[in-house]
Design a protein around this motif. Structure first.
Motif, short mmCIF file in Angstrom:
data_model
loop_
_atom_site.label_atom_id
_atom_site.label_comp_id
_atom_site.label_asym_id
_atom_site.label_seq_id
_atom_site.Cartn_x
_atom_site.Cartn_y
_atom_site.Cartn_z
N ILE A 118 0.81 -1.22 0.00
CA ILE A 118 0.00 0.00 0.00
C ILE A 118 0.84 1.27 0.00
O ILE A 118 0.38 2.31 -0.43
N ARG A 119 2.09 1.18 0.53
CA ARG A 119 2.93 2.38 0.49
C ARG A 119 4.38 2.03 0.81
O ARG A 119 4.68 1.03 1.44
N ARG A 120 5.26 2.89 0.35
CA ARG A 120 6.69 2.79 0.68
C ARG A 120 6.89 3.38 2.07
O ARG A 120 6.27 4.38 2.44
N ILE A 121 7.78 2.78 2.83
CA ILE A 121 8.17 3.31 4.14
C ILE A 121 9.54 3.95 3.93
O ILE A 121 10.50 3.29 3.59
N GLY A 122 9.60 5.24 4.14
CA GLY A 122 10.85 5.96 3.91
C GLY A 122 10.86 6.61 2.53
O GLY A 122 9.83 6.81 1.91
N VAL A 123 12.05 6.90 2.06
CA VAL A 123 12.21 7.59 0.79
C VAL A 123 12.63 6.61 -0.30
O VAL A 123 13.21 5.56 -0.02
N PRO A 124 12.35 6.94 -1.56
CA PRO A 124 12.77 6.07 -2.66
C PRO A 124 14.29 5.93 -2.73
O PRO A 124 15.02 6.82 -2.27
N PRO A 125 14.77 4.83 -3.28
CA PRO A 125 16.21 4.65 -3.42
C PRO A 125 16.92 5.82 -4.10
O PRO A 125 18.04 6.16 -3.74
N PHE A 175 8.30 -1.66 2.50
CA PHE A 175 6.92 -1.36 2.11
C PHE A 175 5.95 -1.82 3.18
O PHE A 175 6.15 -2.88 3.79
N GLU A 176 4.88 -1.05 3.39
CA GLU A 176 3.80 -1.48 4.26
C GLU A 176 2.78 -2.23 3.41
O GLU A 176 2.46 -1.81 2.30
N LEU A 177 2.27 -3.32 3.95
CA LEU A 177 1.29 -4.13 3.24
C LEU A 177 -0.11 -3.85 3.77
O LEU A 177 -0.28 -3.36 4.90
N ALA A 178 -1.11 -4.17 2.98
CA ALA A 178 -2.50 -3.91 3.34
C ALA A 178 -2.91 -4.60 4.64
O ALA A 178 -3.77 -4.11 5.35
N ASP A 179 -2.27 -5.72 4.95
CA ASP A 179 -2.63 -6.45 6.18
C ASP A 179 -1.87 -5.95 7.40
O ASP A 179 -1.96 -6.51 8.49
#
Length: 79
Positions: free
Chosen positions: A5-12, A27-31
């Motif tokens: 659902i979203r990246r945690i932190g900044v892109p590489p 990455f954070e997951l929907a669950d």
């Protein structure tokens, strides 16, 4: 398996990657769980696990850079 659902932190690319973004990522997951992209290091680190730590046969030890985790800290929920 849950969806990202979203990246945690900044892109590489914001951490200095110039190689197409193929660097450690979180990455954070929907669950509510997290997925990590990192360098596979199971063989190198498995024997170094503390006595009270273990991993299942289907689990792998991955390494991410210190900067990846530090830059993700602000995005990691407290609960």
């Amino acid at each position: 398996m849950s969806q990202i659902i979203r990246r945690i932190g900044v892109p590489p690319s914001h951490r200095g990657s110039t190689g197409g973004g193929n660097c450690p990522d979180i990455f954070e997951l929907a669950d509510g769980n997290f997925a990590v992209i990192g360098r596979e290091a199971t063989d190198a680190l498995d024997s170094d696990l503390p006595a009270d730590a273990s991993r299942a046969d289907y689990e792998r030890i991955v390494v991410i850079t210190r900067e990846t985790l530090i830059r993700a800290k602000a995005d990691i929920p407290d609960a």
